[in-house]
Design an enzyme around this catalytic site. Structure first.
Site: not given
Length: 256
Positions: A42, A113, A148
């Site tokens: 990430e 995200k 994540c």
């Protein structure tokens, strides 16, 4: 069988962004020589825990970083999950964006995200949340894309299953102090959804945080197939794309 390589990159505050990008692209090309699919972590150009630096170095989807990743995929003729970077979209709007390329260098997957970390600070304050659940076709079969903190939200992963996914690729910047939760949740997400989980984390220290490594591949039972340590490395494993269908047929928990 599909050979997957995860580039567990060290992200240190003392390394410049241009130097890191150059080094990471070289590592990615080397990993591609022994893999069908390569995965990066990430926000690796600037570090997952330095959101302000990420915004400072933000790029558009037609910027130089995406072009460089595309070139590596095409030159090595390998599928490439380019991890994520901070994307500038429109006027002063920023996303934590993952990109995937096929062996021709075509951009075939973009994921912004959804769950931003920071509890109203850092990433959560500086960036805009994505809203689209993304599943694309890869050598692993229908494959979900996550980043994540998304790992803590099982609804997203069930959403992947609802769209037919049998694997998920996760770019991560998970810290050392919570690394046991990373391992726990990776196993849980793959077991409860009977899918392959490929999670590439980073190491190093930046933004006041030490990153935990332990990049991991877990199978549809939740068992660990490959796992990295806490240093920079390339973690490789062979994956059977047909295994999720076998597990789901023999142990049909999703049907129930």
């Amino acid at each position: 069988m599909t050979r997957v390589a995860m580039v567990q990159l060290a992200i240190e505050a003392t390394e410049s962004v241009p130097d890191r990008v150059s080094r990471a692209l070289s590592m990615t090309a080397n990993a591609a020589s022994d893999a069908d699919l390569v995965v990066l972590p990430e926000a690796w150009p600037t570090g997952a825990f330095d959101a302000a630096l990420g915004v400072e170095h933000a790029q558009t989807l037609d910027g130089p970083l995406v072009a460089q990743l595309s070139e590596v995929a095409a030159r090595t003729q390998t599928w490439l999950h380019g991890g994520s970077f901070i994307e500038l979209a429109g006027d002063d709007e920023y996303f934590n964006t993952s990109v995937v390329f096929n062996p021709q260098g075509d951009l075939v997957g973009v994921y912004r995200k959804i769950h931003l970390f920071g509890f109203d600070a850092a990433e959560a304050a500086l960036m805009t949340a994505g809203h689209e659940v993304v599943v694309i076709d890869t050598p692993l079969g229908p494959t979900g894309l996550a980043t994540c903190y998304d790992l803590r939200f099982p609804e997203l992963f069930r959403g992947f299953v609802d769209q037919g996914a049998t694997a998920v690729l996760v770019a991560s910047g998970w810290p050392s102090k919570r690394i046991s939760r990373w391992s726990l949740l990776a196993a849980a997400r793959s077991c409860e959804n009977q899918m392959w989980f490929v999670g590439c984390n980073e190491v190093g220290t930046h933004g006041g945080a030490e990153l935990g490594g332990r990049s991991v591949i877990t199978d549809p039972w939740g068992d660990v197939v490959a796992e990295g340590g806490t240093d920079e490395s390339i973690v490789i494993a062979e994956i059977d794309p047909g295994l999720p269908a076998e597990v789901r047929a023999g142990f049909p928990v999703l049907r129930d």
